[in-house]
Scaffold this motif. Structure first.
Motif, PDB file in Angstrom:
ATOM      1  N   SER A   1       0.819  -1.089   0.036  1.00  0.00           N
ATOM      2  CA  SER A   1       0.012   0.003  -0.073  1.00  0.00           C
ATOM      3  C   SER A   1       0.924   1.413   0.067  1.00  0.00           C
ATOM      4  O   SER A   1       0.408   2.233  -0.655  1.00  0.00           O
ATOM      5  CB  SER A   1      -0.976   0.018   1.283  1.00  0.00           C
ATOM      6  N   GLY A   2       1.783   1.203   0.799  1.00  0.00           N
ATOM      7  CA  GLY A   2       2.992   2.614   0.756  1.00  0.00           C
ATOM      8  C   GLY A   2       3.357   2.475  -0.606  1.00  0.00           C
ATOM      9  O   GLY A   2       3.804   3.729  -0.950  1.00  0.00           O
TER      10      GLY A   2
ATOM     11  N   ILE B   1       2.269   1.801  -3.514  1.00  0.00           N
ATOM     12  CA  ILE B   1       1.228   2.111  -4.380  1.00  0.00           C
ATOM     13  C   ILE B   1       0.953   3.524  -4.497  1.00  0.00           C
ATOM     14  O   ILE B   1       0.792   4.325  -5.366  1.00  0.00           O
ATOM     15  CB  ILE B   1       0.112   1.384  -4.292  1.00  0.00           C
ATOM     16  N   THR B   2       0.841   4.014  -3.082  1.00  0.00           N
ATOM     17  CA  THR B   2       0.619   5.394  -2.774  1.00  0.00           C
ATOM     18  C   THR B   2       1.698   6.439  -3.347  1.00  0.00           C
ATOM     19  O   THR B   2       1.475   7.490  -3.955  1.00  0.00           O
ATOM     20  CB  THR B   2      -0.073   5.681  -1.239  1.00  0.00           C
ATOM     21  N   PHE B   3       2.893   5.782  -3.050  1.00  0.00           N
ATOM     22  CA  PHE B   3       4.158   6.793  -3.429  1.00  0.00           C
ATOM     23  C   PHE B   3       3.908   6.823  -5.065  1.00  0.00           C
ATOM     24  O   PHE B   3       4.283   7.803  -5.772  1.00  0.00           O
ATOM     25  CB  PHE B   3       5.484   6.283  -2.948  1.00  0.00           C
TER      26      PHE B   3
ATOM     27  N   GLN C   1       1.630   6.344  -7.362  1.00  0.00           N
ATOM     28  CA  GLN C   1       0.429   7.035  -7.586  1.00  0.00           C
ATOM     29  C   GLN C   1       0.702   8.634  -7.626  1.00  0.00           C
ATOM     30  O   GLN C   1       0.494   9.308  -8.299  1.00  0.00           O
ATOM     31  CB  GLN C   1      -1.034   6.735  -7.175  1.00  0.00           C
ATOM     32  N   THR C   2       1.075   9.026  -6.273  1.00  0.00           N
ATOM     33  CA  THR C   2       1.113  10.541  -6.153  1.00  0.00           C
ATOM     34  C   THR C   2       2.281  10.994  -7.135  1.00  0.00           C
ATOM     35  O   THR C   2       2.323  12.045  -7.503  1.00  0.00           O
ATOM     36  CB  THR C   2       1.705  10.769  -4.581  1.00  0.00           C
TER      37      THR C   2
ATOM     38  N   LYS D   1      13.271   6.318   0.523  1.00  0.00           N
ATOM     39  CA  LYS D   1      12.203   5.430   0.663  1.00  0.00           C
ATOM     40  C   LYS D   1      12.994   4.287   0.887  1.00  0.00           C
ATOM     41  O   LYS D   1      13.954   3.770   0.289  1.00  0.00           O
ATOM     42  CB  LYS D   1      11.374   5.371  -0.598  1.00  0.00           C
TER      43      LYS D   1
END
Length: 93
Positions: free
Chosen positions: A38-39, A41-43, A45-46, A68
């Motif tokens: 999840s981390g 994916i959010t990185f 996508q943003t 990261k």
């Protein structure tokens, strides 16, 4: 499973049953570890929302620069799962 039947029906030890069936003993105890991406994916996508023309190389460089914890393999696997490695249509502007 073949090994279990050899052990119960023929009274073989686990080591002999695995050797007879030709599989490694470690496969009997293997439990897959669920991945929490999840981390990542959010990185991704943003980052791609802010920089839509950047590819994987610049994404990876940005992740390294920001410190990261994910490696190149994890980033590439999630990048491909999100289908970002596909060719995009050229902008006619």
């Amino acid at each position: 499973m073949v090994v279990q039947s050899l052990m119960t029906e023929h009274g073989m030890s686990q080591r002999r049953a695995c050797a007879a069936s030709g599989i490694a003993r470690s496969t009997l105890r293997y439990r897959p570890v669920p991945r929490d991406d999840s981390g990542v994916i959010t990185f991704i996508q943003t980052y791609m929302a802010l920089n839509p023309r950047h590819g994987f190389g610049l994404l990876y460089d940005s992740a390294r620069h920001q410190g990261k914890p994910w490696g190149k393999t994890v980033l590439w696997r999630v990048y491909c799962e999100l289908k970002l490695n596909r060719k995009r249509a050229a902008n006619p502007c």
